[in-house]
Design an enzyme around this catalytic site. Structure first.
Site, PDB file in Angstrom:
ATOM      1  CD  GLU A  24      63.947  30.032  21.426  1.00  0.00           C
ATOM      2  OE1 GLU A  24      64.066  31.000  21.972  1.00  0.00           O
ATOM      3  OE2 GLU A  24      62.479  29.891  21.251  1.00  0.00           O
TER       4      GLU A  24
ATOM      5  CD  GLU B  81      65.351  36.139  19.317  1.00  0.00           C
ATOM      6  OE1 GLU B  81      64.490  35.904  20.298  1.00  0.00           O
ATOM      7  OE2 GLU B  81      66.553  35.747  19.476  1.00  0.00           O
TER       8      GLU B  81
ATOM      9  CG  ASN C  24      63.403  38.340  22.999  1.00  0.00           C
ATOM     10  OD1 ASN C  24      62.638  37.518  22.307  1.00  0.00           O
ATOM     11  ND2 ASN C  24      64.519  37.785  23.570  1.00  0.00           N
TER      12      ASN C  24
END
Length: 762
Positions: free
Chosen positions: A709, A622, A590
């Protein structure tokens, strides 16, 4: 003629005569009253007009001063930054570098002088060799004791163009001069000069003259240029200089009836002078004569017109008041009324009182799926439900971001507020109208008791903001009371920020580390990827949740050094996997949009990858949807560059932001990650499966992979497999694990020679 009839006739005539006399007296009195009223009205209007002109001038002058100060401060800040930038690069200076700094920092001129005051480097080639002469500001700075100087705006000695200059001197005597063009600011300031104001006012108003007098009674600006410089001493002027109050008087000016208004001009609470405005009363005198000749007709007409205007204006005022204090969509009272209402309630109502703050989640999702009109219809439906609770309409409010507030007073105890809150939740959660759309809007409630008599409106709005922020936290109860703990969270945030600053100074490796959660190919059941998850175990705070410290790091921009460290740590783990012979595993990291927007981020990332020595195709970045959408053009362009280098891009938490499904084709991404909030209820009847299946269908057509997710049940897995989802991630397979545990898991999978990996929870 019979006597009776005569008497009757005389009686009627007498009655009519008396009525006529009374009517005439009434009209005479009315005419006199109207005459005086009109005169007073006109005189008041003249006085108010003078006051308006005066206030307009004071306001313009104050705003000019304030605006000029702000612009000066901004320019000074830019000059200081530019001066420091030049000093940092003083050993590498040349004309080209100065031009580059000019372009990057938005300054107009940079000159580097030797100790003798000669320009040796310049952003303008034709200034090279210029020598500062005695009496020139540059010469004065060169021989002065100050090392740094920011000059007021002044005209350039060579061109006459207005600049604001800054200087910074080195210990060797060399110094830099930087200039920012300020011609527009100078013209802006000149627009607000006293004489300009007077000239403009004389064009727009029927005035005889305007004078501006300073403290000494001297005319410094006037509509009559011959009067400038004259002494203007009178009893009225002396009175205003002492008392500082407005004064007006009727007088004769050039054989004309005039009305003179003397207004003190205050700037920053100090008397700056006196503005004298003279109006001609000749038109007023003419008007009064006409009023006397037509008193009866005008009086009647006045009453008719006045009555009509009063009714019309009253109606319009009620309409305007309704628009000012009501939300046009729901009809609830808005924030303007709410703030006034709460302030009054604090002062006058000593009974028990509380605010029920109702927040309906997933408004962005409703807008995404059903459009703006669908969201508006949903808000109206929920507002109508609240109206059925039997609460006084004056106690129902809508706050920014479509939050409903309900004011409750004279309640017994907290249990009564709890029962009421549960009732509100049950009613709002109940589907009505468009059932599918309605189910998106789940209500959460924060309860704020206004039990302190010492609270003011600022304290209450602060608590409201805390409660609304707390409602949005994941996993929060459906209803809760405001408590001191919520305020303590603010203090905890400060401690977290201090901990981040300390780690930034002393290094991250001591407290920060990464865990990795496997990503499973739904068709082959093989581990095809890992998501790197930041963890922080602080000596003082213990384990700090990622959502908390990441959010604080982004707000304080500490995410930049922390993000670089996390990227480097993830790349080192990828290298470790490669050294272990574990291939075809993509590691997702991320990144914050703040990192991505930093100049040099791409090159910095390439340096990390090159230094560690990994295959770029093993790395996936991400970025959250909300961050993407708020900086769409710039972020999308940068992501395109990264994809060209071989790095894949995933759009995280899709569905929680403001993007639309139709916009996916324009995004420079490879993967869509569907947020856990949608996966949780995907197998329940009438829930969000249509939205999830639509995402996966469109993503497939666009050639994008989908990652679900938070998969926790076999039913969710089967649903995703049935609807062609590519990859799943969640506790059904594995919680996040340490590097060693992940390597053991991957090694075991390799030993099984790609056979189906067992699905389990741990």
């Amino acid at each position: 003629m019979p006597l009776a009839k005569v008497k009757t006739s005389l009686f009627k005539f007498r009655t009519y005569f008396i009525y006529l006399i009374i009517l005439m007296l009434i009209f005479l009195v009315a005419g006199h009253f109207i005459l005086n009223s009109v005169k007073d009205f006109i005189m008041n209007h003249v006085t108010e007009d003078a006051a308006r002109l005066s206030n307009s001038y004071m306001d313009s002058l104050s705003r000019c001063i304030a605006a000029t100060n702000i612009m000066n401060e901004l320019i000074e800040e830019k000059l200081k930054i530019a001066l420091n930038m030049v000093m940092k690069n003083k050993n590498e200076l040349d004309n080209s570098l100065l031009k580059t700094i000019c372009a990057e920092l938005g300054v107009n001129e940079i000159f580097w002088y030797n100790p003798d005051g000669r320009i040796i480097y310049s952003s303008y080639d034709d200034h090279l060799g210029w020598q500062a002469k005695k009496g020139h500001p540059v010469y004065d700075f060169m021989h002065g004791n100050e090392d740094i100087l920011i000059e007021p705006i002044r005209a350039d000695t060579e061109t006459g163009i207005y600049y604001k200059y800054g200087y910074l001197k080195t210990s060797s005597g060399e110094f830099v001069q930087i200039g920012i063009l300020a011609d527009e600011i100078q013209r802006f300031t000149c627009k607000f000069s006293t004489q300009t104001f007077i000239d403009t006012a004389m064009k727009k108003n029927d005035l005889l003259y305007i004078h501006f007098i300073d403290h000494g009674g001297r005319v410094i600006a006037s509509s009559d240029s011959d009067r400038i410089g004259d002494e203007y001493i009178s009893g009225e002027v002396e009175y205003i200089l002492k008392a500082g109050e407005m004064y007006y008087i009727e007088k004769t000016y050039e054989n004309a009836h005039a009305y003179e208004v003397l207004m003190p001009i205050n700037v920053d609470d100090r008397l700056g002078g006196i503005l004298i405005i003279a109006y001609s009363l000749t038109p007023i005198d003419r008007l009064i004569k006409n009023i006397i000749l037509a008193t009866v007709a005008l009086l009647s007409f006045f009453f008719i017109v006045h009555g009509f205007m009063a009714i019309t204006i009253g109606k319009k005022n009620r309409e305007i008041e309704h628009l000012l204090y009501h939300d046009p969509l729901t009809g609830f009272l808005n924030e303007n009324y709410f703030l006034r209402f709460i302030e009054d309630e604090i002062i006058y109502n000593r009974d028990s009182k509380a605010l029920i703050l109702v927040c309906c989640s997933n408004h962005d999702l409703v807008r995404l799926v059903y459009g703006r009109r669908g969201l508006e219809d949903l808000l109206v439906e929920k507002a109508n439900i609240i109206k059925t609770l039997g609460i006084d309409d004056k106690h129902l409010f809508i706050y920014p971001d479509n939050n409903f507030f309900i004011y409750i007073d004279k309640y017994k105890d907290k249990s009564e507020l709890e029962r009421f809150s549960r009732k509100v939740i049950d009613m709002i959660d109940a589907p009505i109208g468009n059932i599918e759309r309605s189910k998106f809007a789940m209500a959460k409630i924060g309860i704020l008791e206004l039990d302190s008599p010492d609270e003011d409106i600022d304290e209450i709005t602060k608590k409201i903001d805390i409660v609304l922020d707390e409602i949005k936290r994941p996993g929060k109860d459906r209803y809760f009371f405001f408590s001191e703990e919520l305020e303590d969270n603010l203090l905890l945030d400060e401690r977290i920020e201090n901990g981040l600053k300390k780690a930034t100074r002393e290094g991250y490796r001591k407290e920060f580390y990464l865990e990795y959660q496997p990503q499973i190919d739904l068709r082959t059941n093989k581990i095809v990827g890992l998501e790197a998850l930041a963890r922080w175990n602080n000596d003082e705070l213990g384990h700090v949740p990622p959502y908390r410290f990441i959010n604080i790091a982004e707000k304080s921009h500490l995410i930049i050094p922390l993000g670089d460290w996390l990227l480097n740590a993830a790349c080192e783990f990828i290298k470790r996997l490669e050294d272990q012979g574990i291939e075809d595993i993509k590691v997702a990291v991320n990144i914050s949009v703040i990192q991505l927007l930093q100049k040099g981020f791409t090159q910095n990332l390439m340096n990390i990858i090159q230094d560690v020595g990994i295959d770029m195709k093993s790395l996936e970045l991400e970025i959250t949807e909300t961050s993407f959408m708020s900086n769409y053009e710039v972020v999308n362009e940068k992501l395109d560059i990264l994809r060209d280098r071989g790095i894949s891009i995933a759009l995280d938490d899709f569905g929680t932001g403001y993007s639309s499904l139709s916009r996916l084709k324009n995004l420079n991404i490879d993967v869509i990650k569907i947020d856990k909030a949608f996966i949780d209820n995907v197998t329940l009847p009438g829930s969000q499966e249509v939205f999830v299946s639509t995402i996966m269908d469109i993503a497939s057509k666009l050639g994008l992979k989908t990652v679900a997710e938070g998969v926790e049940t076999e039913e969710q897995r089967d649903y995703l497999l049935e609807h062609n989802c590519d990859i799943m991630q969640g506790y059904l397979f594995s919680r996040p694990k340490s590097e060693n545990e992940i390597i053991m898991m991957l090694s075991k999978a390799n030993e099984d020679n790609g056979s189906r990996v067992s699905i389990y929870q741990d």
